[in-house]
Scaffold this motif. Sequence first.
Motif, PDB file in Angstrom:
ATOM      1  N   ARG A   6       0.870  -1.178   0.000  1.00  0.00           N
ATOM      2  CA  ARG A   6       0.000   0.000   0.000  1.00  0.00           C
ATOM      3  C   ARG A   6       0.903   1.223   0.000  1.00  0.00           C
ATOM      4  NH1 ARG A   6      -2.502   3.781   3.039  1.00  0.00           N
ATOM      5  NH2 ARG A   6      -1.738   3.244   5.092  1.00  0.00           N
ATOM      6  N   VAL A   7       0.770   2.043  -1.027  1.00  0.00           N
ATOM      7  CA  VAL A   7       1.591   3.244  -1.163  1.00  0.00           C
ATOM      8  C   VAL A   7       0.853   4.422  -0.541  1.00  0.00           C
ATOM      9  CG1 VAL A   7       2.761   4.801  -2.758  1.00  0.00           C
ATOM     10  CG2 VAL A   7       2.644   2.348  -3.262  1.00  0.00           C
ATOM     11  N   GLU A   8       1.488   5.016   0.459  1.00  0.00           N
ATOM     12  CA  GLU A   8       0.940   6.192   1.151  1.00  0.00           C
ATOM     13  C   GLU A   8       1.280   7.432   0.318  1.00  0.00           C
ATOM     14  OE1 GLU A   8      -1.032   7.934   4.336  1.00  0.00           O
ATOM     15  OE2 GLU A   8      -0.549   5.809   4.240  1.00  0.00           O
ATOM     16  N   PRO A   9       0.281   8.228  -0.064  1.00  0.00           N
ATOM     17  CA  PRO A   9       0.579   9.459  -0.805  1.00  0.00           C
ATOM     18  C   PRO A   9       1.470  10.399   0.029  1.00  0.00           C
ATOM     19  CG  PRO A   9      -1.773   8.972  -0.848  1.00  0.00           C
ATOM     20  CD  PRO A   9      -1.156   8.047   0.141  1.00  0.00           C
ATOM     21  N   GLU A  32       5.628  -2.148  10.914  1.00  0.00           N
ATOM     22  CA  GLU A  32       5.385  -2.349   9.484  1.00  0.00           C
ATOM     23  C   GLU A  32       5.999  -1.168   8.723  1.00  0.00           C
ATOM     24  OE1 GLU A  32       3.835  -4.449   6.246  1.00  0.00           O
ATOM     25  OE2 GLU A  32       3.721  -5.048   8.352  1.00  0.00           O
ATOM     26  N   PRO A  33       6.808  -1.419   7.702  1.00  0.00           N
ATOM     27  CA  PRO A  33       7.369  -0.308   6.920  1.00  0.00           C
ATOM     28  C   PRO A  33       6.261   0.514   6.264  1.00  0.00           C
ATOM     29  CG  PRO A  33       8.510  -2.358   6.437  1.00  0.00           C
ATOM     30  CD  PRO A  33       7.298  -2.715   7.256  1.00  0.00           C
ATOM     31  N   VAL A  34       6.501   1.793   6.108  1.00  0.00           N
ATOM     32  CA  VAL A  34       5.541   2.687   5.456  1.00  0.00           C
ATOM     33  C   VAL A  34       6.123   3.068   4.101  1.00  0.00           C
ATOM     34  CG1 VAL A  34       4.344   4.906   5.577  1.00  0.00           C
ATOM     35  CG2 VAL A  34       4.724   3.571   7.671  1.00  0.00           C
ATOM     36  N   VAL A  35       5.409   2.689   3.050  1.00  0.00           N
ATOM     37  CA  VAL A  35       5.852   2.979   1.683  1.00  0.00           C
ATOM     38  C   VAL A  35       5.200   4.277   1.247  1.00  0.00           C
ATOM     39  CG1 VAL A  35       5.920   2.145  -0.698  1.00  0.00           C
ATOM     40  CG2 VAL A  35       6.077   0.512   1.204  1.00  0.00           C
ATOM     41  N   ILE A  36       6.002   5.192   0.746  1.00  0.00           N
ATOM     42  CA  ILE A  36       5.530   6.521   0.352  1.00  0.00           C
ATOM     43  C   ILE A  36       5.807   6.710  -1.136  1.00  0.00           C
ATOM     44  CG2 ILE A  36       5.794   9.008   0.749  1.00  0.00           C
ATOM     45  CD1 ILE A  36       6.919   8.230   3.544  1.00  0.00           C
ATOM     46  N   ALA A  44       9.782   5.712  -1.625  1.00  0.00           N
ATOM     47  CA  ALA A  44      10.593   5.719  -0.406  1.00  0.00           C
ATOM     48  C   ALA A  44       9.921   4.828   0.635  1.00  0.00           C
ATOM     49  CB  ALA A  44      10.729   7.143   0.136  1.00  0.00           C
ATOM     50  N   VAL A  45      10.711   4.439   1.628  1.00  0.00           N
ATOM     51  CA  VAL A  45      10.193   3.584   2.694  1.00  0.00           C
ATOM     52  C   VAL A  45      10.675   4.112   4.034  1.00  0.00           C
ATOM     53  CG1 VAL A  45      10.147   1.249   3.662  1.00  0.00           C
ATOM     54  CG2 VAL A  45      10.259   1.565   1.183  1.00  0.00           C
ATOM     55  N   LEU A  46       9.755   4.225   4.994  1.00  0.00           N
ATOM     56  CA  LEU A  46      10.100   4.564   6.369  1.00  0.00           C
ATOM     57  C   LEU A  46      10.175   3.264   7.162  1.00  0.00           C
ATOM     58  CD1 LEU A  46       7.869   7.638   7.279  1.00  0.00           C
ATOM     59  CD2 LEU A  46      10.342   7.537   7.315  1.00  0.00           C
ATOM     60  N   ILE A  47      11.331   3.016   7.782  1.00  0.00           N
ATOM     61  CA  ILE A  47      11.513   1.822   8.609  1.00  0.00           C
ATOM     62  C   ILE A  47      12.148   2.246   9.929  1.00  0.00           C
ATOM     63  CG2 ILE A  47      11.720   0.200   6.684  1.00  0.00           C
ATOM     64  CD1 ILE A  47      14.772   0.349   7.027  1.00  0.00           C
ATOM     65  N   SER A  48      12.115   1.360  10.905  1.00  0.00           N
ATOM     66  CA  SER A  48      12.737   1.691  12.188  1.00  0.00           C
ATOM     67  C   SER A  48      14.254   1.763  12.011  1.00  0.00           C
ATOM     68  CB  SER A  48      12.393   0.633  13.240  1.00  0.00           C
ATOM     69  OG  SER A  48      13.070  -0.578  12.969  1.00  0.00           O
ATOM     70  N   PHE A  49      14.878   2.532  12.883  1.00  0.00           N
ATOM     71  CA  PHE A  49      16.327   2.646  12.809  1.00  0.00           C
ATOM     72  C   PHE A  49      16.984   1.307  13.111  1.00  0.00           C
ATOM     73  CE2 PHE A  49      20.591   3.893  14.178  1.00  0.00           C
ATOM     74  CZ  PHE A  49      20.967   4.615  13.060  1.00  0.00           C
ATOM     75  N   GLU A  50      16.368   0.518  14.001  1.00  0.00           N
ATOM     76  CA  GLU A  50      16.891  -0.823  14.318  1.00  0.00           C
ATOM     77  C   GLU A  50      16.940  -1.690  13.063  1.00  0.00           C
ATOM     78  OE1 GLU A  50      15.366  -2.512  18.322  1.00  0.00           O
ATOM     79  OE2 GLU A  50      13.870  -1.052  17.630  1.00  0.00           O
ATOM     80  N   LEU A  51      15.874  -1.655  12.274  1.00  0.00           N
ATOM     81  CA  LEU A  51      15.837  -2.439  11.048  1.00  0.00           C
ATOM     82  C   LEU A  51      16.856  -1.898  10.052  1.00  0.00           C
ATOM     83  CD1 LEU A  51      14.700  -4.658   9.291  1.00  0.00           C
ATOM     84  CD2 LEU A  51      12.812  -3.115   8.671  1.00  0.00           C
ATOM     85  N   TYR A  52      16.955  -0.592   9.956  1.00  0.00           N
ATOM     86  CA  TYR A  52      17.944   0.023   9.064  1.00  0.00           C
ATOM     87  C   TYR A  52      19.350  -0.464   9.392  1.00  0.00           C
ATOM     88  CZ  TYR A  52      21.271   3.404   7.329  1.00  0.00           C
ATOM     89  OH  TYR A  52      22.375   3.974   6.743  1.00  0.00           O
ATOM     90  N   GLU A  53      19.706  -0.490  10.687  1.00  0.00           N
ATOM     91  CA  GLU A  53      21.045  -0.942  11.087  1.00  0.00           C
ATOM     92  C   GLU A  53      21.284  -2.392  10.684  1.00  0.00           C
ATOM     93  OE1 GLU A  53      22.527   1.490  14.925  1.00  0.00           O
ATOM     94  OE2 GLU A  53      20.795   0.175  15.304  1.00  0.00           O
ATOM     95  N   LYS A  54      20.286  -3.239  10.894  1.00  0.00           N
ATOM     96  CA  LYS A  54      20.431  -4.649  10.511  1.00  0.00           C
ATOM     97  C   LYS A  54      20.597  -4.778   8.996  1.00  0.00           C
ATOM     98  CE  LYS A  54      18.057  -6.883  14.340  1.00  0.00           C
ATOM     99  NZ  LYS A  54      19.127  -7.753  14.777  1.00  0.00           N
ATOM    100  N   LEU A  55      19.789  -4.052   8.252  1.00  0.00           N
ATOM    101  CA  LEU A  55      19.885  -4.108   6.794  1.00  0.00           C
ATOM    102  C   LEU A  55      21.219  -3.563   6.300  1.00  0.00           C
ATOM    103  CD1 LEU A  55      16.264  -3.007   5.812  1.00  0.00           C
ATOM    104  CD2 LEU A  55      17.246  -5.313   5.693  1.00  0.00           C
ATOM    105  N   ALA A  56      21.697  -2.481   6.909  1.00  0.00           N
ATOM    106  CA  ALA A  56      22.985  -1.898   6.509  1.00  0.00           C
ATOM    107  C   ALA A  56      24.110  -2.895   6.746  1.00  0.00           C
ATOM    108  CB  ALA A  56      23.236  -0.594   7.267  1.00  0.00           C
ATOM    109  N   ASP A  57      24.069  -3.606   7.883  1.00  0.00           N
ATOM    110  CA  ASP A  57      25.086  -4.625   8.166  1.00  0.00           C
ATOM    111  C   ASP A  57      25.036  -5.734   7.120  1.00  0.00           C
ATOM    112  OD1 ASP A  57      25.967  -3.249  10.391  1.00  0.00           O
ATOM    113  OD2 ASP A  57      24.890  -4.515  11.835  1.00  0.00           O
TER     114      ASP A  57
END
Length: 101
Positions: A6-9, A32-36, A44-57
């Motif tokens: 679901r894409v959030e305007p 839940e990620p927010v897709v914009i 773009a996607v808004l995710i938690s910083f915790e998830l961002y760190e895991k994905l970056a690693d």
Amino acid sequence: MTKFVRVEPISSARAQLSGTVARIGEQGLQAEPVVIGRRYKPEAVLISFELYEKLADLIDEIQLVPLIRERLADEKASPDLTLEEVAGSLGIDVVASQGCR
């Protein structure tokens, strides 16, 4: 991506940004990620910083795989060197260094 997204305007995401960020921060990895996007196109996607760190690693690890494979292949092709040989190539006298404790 096989899951329906679901894409959030952008206008709606902007109006709710403060609350969305607070919710994602509270829920952490469970959020839940927010897709914009615009016109139902994800941008773009808004995710938690915790998830961002895991994905970056994980991304860092994935990017290192080719380099590791290359170095392992080079290692098989090159002869093993002793500590003294490596130190000597760097201009270090291992014997003299051992006496400096």
